[in-house]
Each structure stands twice: as structure tokens, then as C-alpha cells.
Design a protein around this motif. Sequence first.
Motif, mmCIF file in Angstrom:
data_model
loop_
_atom_site.group_PDB
_atom_site.id
_atom_site.type_symbol
_atom_site.label_atom_id
_atom_site.label_comp_id
_atom_site.label_asym_id
_atom_site.label_seq_id
_atom_site.Cartn_x
_atom_site.Cartn_y
_atom_site.Cartn_z
ATOM 1 N N SER A 21 0.865 -1.151 -0.173
ATOM 2 C CA SER A 21 -0.122 -0.113 -0.084
ATOM 3 C C SER A 21 0.738 1.173 0.043
ATOM 4 C CB SER A 21 -0.733 0.041 1.318
ATOM 5 O OG SER A 21 -1.527 1.186 1.391
ATOM 6 N N LYS A 45 -3.706 1.885 -1.878
ATOM 7 C CA LYS A 45 -3.258 3.080 -0.976
ATOM 8 C C LYS A 45 -4.571 3.106 0.344
ATOM 9 C CE LYS A 45 -1.440 6.854 0.534
ATOM 10 N NZ LYS A 45 -0.265 6.661 1.401
ATOM 11 N N SER A 46 -4.020 3.076 1.491
ATOM 12 C CA SER A 46 -5.103 3.136 2.438
ATOM 13 C C SER A 46 -6.030 4.071 2.613
ATOM 14 C CB SER A 46 -4.534 2.929 4.057
ATOM 15 O OG SER A 46 -3.352 2.055 4.009
ATOM 16 N N SER A 106 -7.261 -1.482 1.559
ATOM 17 C CA SER A 106 -6.462 -1.232 2.567
ATOM 18 C C SER A 106 -7.331 -0.066 3.520
ATOM 19 C CB SER A 106 -5.168 -0.817 2.346
ATOM 20 O OG SER A 106 -4.508 -0.306 3.598
ATOM 21 N N ASN A 133 -4.810 -1.916 8.617
ATOM 22 C CA ASN A 133 -3.601 -1.409 9.124
ATOM 23 C C ASN A 133 -4.004 -1.008 10.382
ATOM 24 O OD1 ASN A 133 -1.285 0.281 9.706
ATOM 25 N ND2 ASN A 133 -0.981 0.934 7.698
ATOM 26 N N LYS A 170 -2.248 -6.106 9.124
ATOM 27 C CA LYS A 170 -0.975 -5.501 8.820
ATOM 28 C C LYS A 170 -0.666 -4.950 10.449
ATOM 29 C CE LYS A 170 1.627 -2.598 5.633
ATOM 30 N NZ LYS A 170 1.632 -1.754 4.703
ATOM 31 N N ILE A 215 7.380 10.558 5.046
ATOM 32 C CA ILE A 215 7.675 9.007 5.193
ATOM 33 C C ILE A 215 8.958 8.966 4.672
ATOM 34 C CG2 ILE A 215 6.839 6.814 4.512
ATOM 35 C CD1 ILE A 215 4.077 8.053 4.211
ATOM 36 N N SER A 216 9.692 7.943 5.331
ATOM 37 C CA SER A 216 11.093 7.675 4.774
ATOM 38 C C SER A 216 11.032 6.255 4.130
ATOM 39 C CB SER A 216 12.206 7.815 5.736
ATOM 40 O OG SER A 216 11.687 6.933 6.804
ATOM 41 N N SER A 218 12.423 2.374 3.522
ATOM 42 C CA SER A 218 13.022 1.392 4.373
ATOM 43 C C SER A 218 14.413 1.072 3.828
ATOM 44 C CB SER A 218 12.342 0.297 4.382
ATOM 45 O OG SER A 218 12.417 -0.651 3.227
ATOM 46 N N ARG A 245 8.317 -5.259 4.694
ATOM 47 C CA ARG A 245 9.579 -4.403 5.421
ATOM 48 C C ARG A 245 10.841 -4.683 5.064
ATOM 49 N NH1 ARG A 245 9.051 -1.797 11.448
ATOM 50 N NH2 ARG A 245 11.052 -0.685 11.424
ATOM 51 N N GLY A 246 11.602 -3.851 4.503
ATOM 52 C CA GLY A 246 12.714 -4.222 4.317
ATOM 53 C C GLY A 246 13.214 -5.327 2.906
ATOM 54 N N ILE A 247 12.124 -5.748 2.487
ATOM 55 C CA ILE A 247 12.465 -6.649 1.200
ATOM 56 C C ILE A 247 12.987 -5.902 0.152
ATOM 57 C CG2 ILE A 247 11.350 -8.674 0.101
ATOM 58 C CD1 ILE A 247 9.532 -9.226 2.716
ATOM 59 N N GLN A 265 5.469 -8.407 0.477
ATOM 60 C CA GLN A 265 5.102 -7.116 0.133
ATOM 61 C C GLN A 265 6.355 -6.220 -0.211
ATOM 62 O OE1 GLN A 265 1.941 -5.178 1.958
ATOM 63 N NE2 GLN A 265 0.488 -6.849 2.129
ATOM 64 N N THR A 267 7.581 -2.205 -1.296
ATOM 65 C CA THR A 267 7.551 -1.009 -1.541
ATOM 66 C C THR A 267 8.503 0.055 -1.845
ATOM 67 O OG1 THR A 267 5.376 -1.289 0.049
ATOM 68 C CG2 THR A 267 5.948 0.984 -0.543
HETATM 69 C C1 FMN Z 1 5.122 6.658 0.275
HETATM 70 C C2 FMN Z 1 4.782 5.619 1.094
HETATM 71 C C3 FMN Z 1 3.375 5.750 1.199
HETATM 72 C C4 FMN Z 1 2.632 4.414 2.134
HETATM 73 N N1 FMN Z 1 1.473 4.523 2.361
HETATM 74 C C5 FMN Z 1 0.760 3.532 3.095
HETATM 75 C C6 FMN Z 1 -0.489 3.480 2.970
HETATM 76 O O1 FMN Z 1 -1.210 4.257 2.797
HETATM 77 N N2 FMN Z 1 -1.046 2.395 3.866
HETATM 78 C C7 FMN Z 1 -0.206 1.304 4.497
HETATM 79 O O2 FMN Z 1 -0.593 0.613 5.015
HETATM 80 N N3 FMN Z 1 1.335 1.509 4.425
HETATM 81 C C8 FMN Z 1 1.663 2.469 3.538
HETATM 82 N N4 FMN Z 1 3.158 2.509 3.489
HETATM 83 C C9 FMN Z 1 3.935 1.369 4.120
HETATM 84 C C10 FMN Z 1 4.212 0.330 3.088
HETATM 85 O O3 FMN Z 1 2.871 -0.172 2.564
HETATM 86 C C11 FMN Z 1 5.030 -0.782 3.661
HETATM 87 O O4 FMN Z 1 4.283 -1.362 4.755
HETATM 88 C C12 FMN Z 1 6.316 -0.246 4.463
HETATM 89 O O5 FMN Z 1 6.965 0.742 3.424
HETATM 90 C C13 FMN Z 1 7.276 -1.115 4.600
HETATM 91 O O6 FMN Z 1 7.710 -1.833 3.467
HETATM 92 P P1 FMN Z 1 8.811 -1.526 2.586
HETATM 93 O O7 FMN Z 1 10.087 -1.768 3.324
HETATM 94 O O8 FMN Z 1 9.077 -2.593 1.385
HETATM 95 O O9 FMN Z 1 8.883 0.084 2.095
HETATM 96 C C14 FMN Z 1 3.747 3.638 2.721
HETATM 97 C C15 FMN Z 1 5.023 3.800 2.438
HETATM 98 C C16 FMN Z 1 5.548 4.834 1.641
HETATM 99 C C17 FMN Z 1 6.976 4.545 1.687
#
Ligand code: FMN
Length: 326
Positions: A21, A45-46, A106, A133, A170, A215-216, A218, A245-247, A265, A267
Motif C-alpha cells: 500500500s 493506498k489506505s 486497505s 493497517n 498488517k 515518510i522515509s 526502508s 518491510r525491508g524486502i 510485500q 514498496t
Molecule cells: C510513500 C509511502 C506511502 C505509504 N502509504 C501507506 C498506506 O497508505 N497504507 C499502508 O498500510 N502502508 C503504507 N506505506 C507502508 C508500506 O506499505 C510498507 O508497509 C512499508 O513501506 C514497509 O515496506 P518496505 O520496506 O517494502 O517499504 C507507505 C509507504 C511509503 C514509503
Amino acid sequence: MANLGTSYLGLELDNPFIVGSSSLTRTVEGVVDCAEAGAGAVVLKSMFEEQIRLDYSDTTDALADSMHPEALAYLRADIPTRYGPRDCLEVVKKASDAVSIPIIASVNCTSHHSWIEFAKQLEAAGAAALELNIYVLPTDPEQKSGQVDQIYLDIVSMVTGQVSMPVAVKLAPYITNMTRMGKKLVESGAQGLVLFNRLFSPDIDIEKEEVRGGISLSGPQEHRMALRWVALLSETLGVDICGSRGIHDADAAVKMLLAGATAVQVTSTLMKNKLGHLKTMTTDLAAWMDERGYEEIGTFKGNLTEDPESAELFQRAQYMKAFVGP
Ligand SMILES: Cc1cc2nc3c(=O)[nH]c(=O)nc-3n(C[C@H](O)[C@H](O)[C@H](O)COP(=O)(O)O)c2cc1C
């Protein structure tokens, strides 16, 4: 070539890489791009519970009591480009017609008040599943941890009692007893867990002396916390666990699958490396399987799970070996 197909929440995926998401999955075009790039599924997107409540209630008085004034002002501001619940329903409808991969909706929530009807609408619009979430920030010193846990369980039982699509939760890793929480969430109706979310953390601008957000992304080392919990919970809970997370590459995905995840997942890595990275990851995963003669994910999935009963002692031993040395 190896068959990368997997089943997540009862949905058949061509490969285990689900786009998490994020802004990547906010529009129909974004979802189509993900599908064309080879995603196994997408999580949209949530929608925030507060957005849903505001959009669907006649009065904001009740909301004003339960929401920070800044949040209410932010939501009330009439910004035409803002993505709201009705846009989200449109995306679900149009995207599920446009692509053949599963569309997982979501909702970001901290209660089950006044938004469950929206979950039904997501289902009616064509969502294949729903990801909740949930993160409750415990700030009341009088609130016991069991009471905080109960909020999660009430949300899940309320939602799963109202929809027939599968529901995954989540979680953030900040739970006192993740093993018990996992068990209770499953008993409350969750059909999958996504381990883990990466929480928004505030920052402070020291020049302006004010709080700032943002948001930063990972880093690749971050997958190791999720890896532990995927390995601990995948066998015992009997539901699908999605590593998150971190994949950032196929190696991390392989580790999650060996630990018992049924999907992962991604992102941040797609934001950094663009959607073409999905192809790299699926090709690398297939190459790893081919090298070992694994024809299907099921032949190696869960080969390295951990037994929770002996995990505490095992982890203590590894910890000691790592820090004390040979
Ligand atoms: C720009 C951005 C927007 C995000 N928006 C959402 C969101 O709307 N809902 C949600 O559950 N997670 C959101 N996330 C979290 C991601 O879905 C994911 O759980 C998180 O970044 C960890 O995975 P990653 O290490 O692959 O990034 C967002 C992350 C980023 C970087």
C-alpha cells in the motif's frame, strides 16, 4: 522454469511479490502499471478511518470529540486532488476490471466505529481482500496492555463479521506478546497477517523548531525483524503470513519464504528502483529455485520455521554466541 505461483488469503497469485500500500497503488493507472510490471497482487493506498467517517457522516460533531483538531482541519479542507473514500471505491471498481491480479483494499484504523459499512462497499466494488493497517499508539498510562490488544481484536471481529472477503491484518512490531496477539487475531477472524508495517515517525525541524512529518523509505537490513516473526508464527498460526518491510531483492524474499511466508510485500525498493525491479526479483527468485531443483514454492516454503516453544532459548543462545564470540 520454476513455477512461482502461490496462494495468499485464498487468492491465486502468479508470483509472491505484492506491491505494498503506497502512492504506487493509489490510482487505476498505478495499479495497471504494477500489473504490467509483473506484480502478483497489489494493496491499494489506505483509506484512513477518519476520512471514511468524515465522508459518511452528516455531522462532524462526534468526530470532533475523537479527533485531534489538526486532523479534523486537515480533513475538512476542500482539496480537490485529495484521494477520498469515493475515489478509493472507484479505483477498486475500475482496477479490478482492468487487471487480472487480485486487488487488496486497505483501511488504516484504530477503532471499528462508524466505518465498517465502507468495508462492505469495498467488497461490493470488487476488492478481492481487505488489509487492515492497525496501530494503536498507547499514551494513557492507565490503559493496560490487554485493553490495547482488545482494540485490535474488536476491530477484526467486527469487520470479519460483516464481510465475506478475506481480511488480513498488517501489524507494527510493537506488540507485547506477538505470538498471543497472532493467535487471538486468527481466532477473531483474520485470515492472514502482514509482518510488518513501517510506522510513520515524527521528526523535528531544528531550524524552524517545529514538528515535521514525511515518510522515509526502508533499508534492506530491515527485513530481519520481520524474518524472525514470520519464522515463529508461520507454522503455529495456520494462516497466511506475508513478509513485509525491508524486502528489497529476491534474496530477502527467499528468506521470507523459507521462514514460512506465503507472499511478500515490496514498496520502498520499487520506489527506489522503479517498477522494473519486479521483473528482476521474479527472475532472480526463479533462478534460485532452478539452481536447487525446486519446481514450486511449496517445496521449500517453511523449511526454516522456528518452533515458538524452543525459540526463546534458541534466540538466547544465538544472541550469546554473537556477542560473546567463539
Ligand atoms: C510513500 C509511502 C506511502 C505509504 N502509504 C501507506 C498506506 O497508505 N497504507 C499502508 O498500510 N502502508 C503504507 N506505506 C507502508 C508500506 O506499505 C510498507 O508497509 C512499508 O513501506 C514497509 O515496506 P518496505 O520496506 O517494502 O517499504 C507507505 C509507504 C511509503 C514509503
